[in-house]
Design an enzyme around this catalytic site. Structure first.
Site, PDB file in Angstrom:
ATOM      1  N   LYS A  38       3.043   4.014  -1.429  1.00 44.51           N
ATOM      2  CA  LYS A  38       3.578   5.039  -2.086  1.00 44.51           C
ATOM      3  C   LYS A  38       4.676   6.091  -1.851  1.00 44.51           C
ATOM      4  O   LYS A  38       4.958   7.049  -1.185  1.00 44.51           O
ATOM      5  CB  LYS A  38       2.147   6.035  -2.351  1.00 44.51           C
ATOM      6  CG  LYS A  38       0.927   5.698  -3.327  1.00 44.51           C
ATOM      7  CD  LYS A  38       0.587   5.083  -1.567  1.00 44.51           C
ATOM      8  CE  LYS A  38      -1.155   4.609  -1.856  1.00 44.51           C
ATOM      9  NZ  LYS A  38      -1.727   4.226  -0.620  1.00 44.51           N
ATOM     10  N   HIS A  68      -9.246  10.858   1.825  1.00 46.17           N
ATOM     11  CA  HIS A  68      -8.469  10.082   1.186  1.00 46.17           C
ATOM     12  C   HIS A  68      -7.091  10.156   2.044  1.00 46.17           C
ATOM     13  O   HIS A  68      -6.159   9.566   1.674  1.00 46.17           O
ATOM     14  CB  HIS A  68      -7.641   9.820  -0.224  1.00 46.17           C
ATOM     15  CG  HIS A  68      -7.605   8.255  -0.671  1.00 46.17           C
ATOM     16  ND1 HIS A  68      -5.933   8.133  -1.030  1.00 46.17           N
ATOM     17  CD2 HIS A  68      -7.776   6.751  -0.677  1.00 46.17           C
ATOM     18  CE1 HIS A  68      -5.394   6.837  -1.363  1.00 46.17           C
ATOM     19  NE2 HIS A  68      -7.026   5.886  -1.001  1.00 46.17           N
ATOM     20  N   HIS A 112       0.722  -1.288   0.051  1.00 43.61           N
ATOM     21  CA  HIS A 112       0.346  -0.025  -0.147  1.00 43.61           C
ATOM     22  C   HIS A 112       0.568   1.045  -0.044  1.00 43.61           C
ATOM     23  O   HIS A 112       0.285   2.425   0.331  1.00 43.61           O
ATOM     24  CB  HIS A 112      -0.654  -0.088   1.191  1.00 43.61           C
ATOM     25  CG  HIS A 112      -1.808   0.856   1.655  1.00 43.61           C
ATOM     26  ND1 HIS A 112      -2.149   2.219   2.041  1.00 43.61           N
ATOM     27  CD2 HIS A 112      -3.307   1.389  -0.032  1.00 43.61           C
ATOM     28  CE1 HIS A 112      -3.299   2.646   1.918  1.00 43.61           C
ATOM     29  NE2 HIS A 112      -4.063   2.009   0.790  1.00 43.61           N
ATOM     30  N   LYS A 152      -3.751  10.724   5.313  1.00 43.69           N
ATOM     31  CA  LYS A 152      -3.674   9.740   5.800  1.00 43.69           C
ATOM     32  C   LYS A 152      -1.927  10.951   7.024  1.00 43.69           C
ATOM     33  O   LYS A 152      -1.103  10.953   6.671  1.00 43.69           O
ATOM     34  CB  LYS A 152      -2.888   8.725   6.392  1.00 43.69           C
ATOM     35  CG  LYS A 152      -3.909   7.705   5.024  1.00 43.69           C
ATOM     36  CD  LYS A 152      -3.398   7.625   3.436  1.00 43.69           C
ATOM     37  CE  LYS A 152      -3.874   7.338   2.701  1.00 43.69           C
ATOM     38  NZ  LYS A 152      -5.268   6.984   2.967  1.00 43.69           N
ATOM     39  N   ASP A 206      17.207   9.429  -8.348  1.00 36.46           N
ATOM     40  CA  ASP A 206      18.432   9.731  -8.151  1.00 36.46           C
ATOM     41  C   ASP A 206      19.136   9.214  -6.426  1.00 36.46           C
ATOM     42  O   ASP A 206      18.057   8.721  -5.976  1.00 36.46           O
ATOM     43  CB  ASP A 206      18.932  10.447  -8.489  1.00 36.46           C
ATOM     44  CG  ASP A 206      19.407  10.535 -10.353  1.00 36.46           C
ATOM     45  OD1 ASP A 206      18.923   9.824 -10.803  1.00 36.46           O
ATOM     46  OD2 ASP A 206      19.295  12.279 -10.495  1.00 36.46           O
TER      47      ASP A 206
END
EC number: 2.7.8.-
Length: 413
Positions: free
Chosen positions: A115, A290, A113, A292, A120
């Site tokens: 993201k 959405h 889950h 967090k 680099d």
């Protein structure tokens, strides 16, 4: 691997896809050596196609790019979409994909889950925003409200090291020079201290939850938590009430118009317990929440992928950045206070479920089911999740003047 607090970071709050996607695409365009991108969802829509184009251009100019998608969250990308990237040299993997059973996806639990983007060893992004048009504000009433951060500074090395150690086929060098020390309040706004934390199903099962509990214990004046899927365990709920009862202003922002009805049912089961304990609960009504994120007092904040529900706290692979910086804290506070004032309705006595025997029974049953849900899932047949790499499409055999037809053998005249 265990990360410590790192000083001297520049951290920028990004709200929704409107700010997040341009920043990511610009960073990909500037990449010189390596791109690592992880996400739960990548759709083949306008946003997904822009990401595809950015990665393709980077690979074509010689940048090594690796993409990891979740096998449940991103099951429907076309072969052409993926094949064009792998043909250009992009390493493309799915986390624990499984075939459908009677048309249904069965790989529901223990998902990837996170993201994260690393460019680099200079820039990183951490947050809760996937790659789909529904994260854009012009998507309509179902556009999601969400957050991420863009990071430059020493903590990027920790995020990169984490990725290197968790991707197959790489041999990370130990960083013996890495410093580990306690965080202190940052006296120089803009020079942020940051700590990268993650949740896995091995040694770091409760790391993110522990930092939330520590924050609630140490809070002196104010806590604001905005969380899309809010149904934590006893410890976190008790810590919120305890903080409120000792005089801390504890504000919780949850979905008022959720993308899944069960989310609203689950959160409302907790309203009596929280509101009567002094916690100020707000339902975000403008669109689905959405995000967090959370903040404490005037210096602590966190942004990441982890919800405060059984899936994120006990099963999924998650990642958050914890930040000590007065400037960032104030930026996030201004944003959340604006949401509270303009887009939320505070839960009052009139909105609390009536304390009938039937409602009480439903609440107790639902709460204990969700509380023990991770343990119940743990009894399911265990397996080791695997990363499935997508091979480049096979190249067609080239016809040449010197090819001999097997049915007409002989030398070329």
């Amino acid at each position: 691997m265990k990360c410590g607090w790192r000083e001297g970071n520049q951290i920028q709050l990004l709200e929704n896809g409107d700010q997040f996607y341009p920043a990511v695409f610009e960073a990909i365009a500037q990449a010189q050596q390596k791109i690592i991108l992880e996400t739960f969802i990548l759709f083949e829509d306008e946003v997904g196609k822009k990401l595809h184009a950015a990665l393709l251009k980077a690979a074509q100019r010689g940048v090594k790019a690796e993409v990891l998608l979740d096998g449940y969250g991103s099951p429907d990308l076309s072969d052409a979409f993926v094949g064009e990237l792998t043909s250009a040299g992009v390493i493309f993997r799915y986390y624990d994909p499984r075939p459908r059973l009677l048309g249904l996806r069965t790989n529901i639990f223990r998902r990837m889950h996170r993201k994260i983007v690393v460019i680099d060893d200079r820039i990183a992004f951490v947050g809760g925003i996937n790659y789909s048009a529904e994260h854009m504000s012009d998507y309509g009433p179902q556009a999601k409200q969400d957050y991420a951060v863009r990071v430059e500074g020493p903590v990027v090395a920790d995020i990169l090291q984490f990725e290197v150690e968790n991707l197959p086929g790489q041999s990370p060098a130990r960083r013996w020079w890495k410093r580990h020390h306690q965080a202190e309040e940052n006296r120089h706004p803009g020079e942020a201290q940051a700590l990268f934390v993650w949740r896995d199903n091995e040694e770091h099962r409760d790391d993110i939850e522990r930092h939330y509990l520590k924050m609630l214990t140490q809070a002196k004046r104010e806590v604001i938590i905005a969380n899309a899927y809010f149904f934590p365990g006893y410890r976190l709920l008790h810590a919120m009430r305890k903080a409120a009862r000792r005089g801390v202003s504890v504000k919780l922002i949850v979905q008022g118009e959720p993308d899944m009805p069960i989310v609203k049912v689950g959160a409302r089961l907790l309203y009596n317990y929280l509101v009567k304990g002094g916690v100020q609960v707000y339902e975000y009504r403008r669109r689905p929440l959405h995000g967090k994120v959370a903040l404490m007092d005037d210096h602590w904040a966190t942004v990441g992928s982890s919800n405060l529900d059984p899936l994120s706290l006990s099963l999924n692979l998650e990642a958050n950045l914890i930040i000590h910086d007065r400037t960032f804290n104030q930026t996030l506070r201004d944003n959340l206070q604006g949401i509270i004032v303009n887009d939320c309705k505070q839960v009052d006595e009139s909105m609390l479920p009536k304390r009938t025997w039937w409602n009480l029974t439903k609440s107790v049953l639902a709460f204990h089911f969700l509380r023990h849900f991770p343990a119940l899932v743990g009894w399911l047949p265990a397996h080791t999740p695997h990363l499935a790499q997508v091979p480049p499409p096979a190249q067609p055999e080239m016809e040449t003047q010197d090819r001999v037809d097997p049915e007409n053998s002989g030398v070329k005249p």
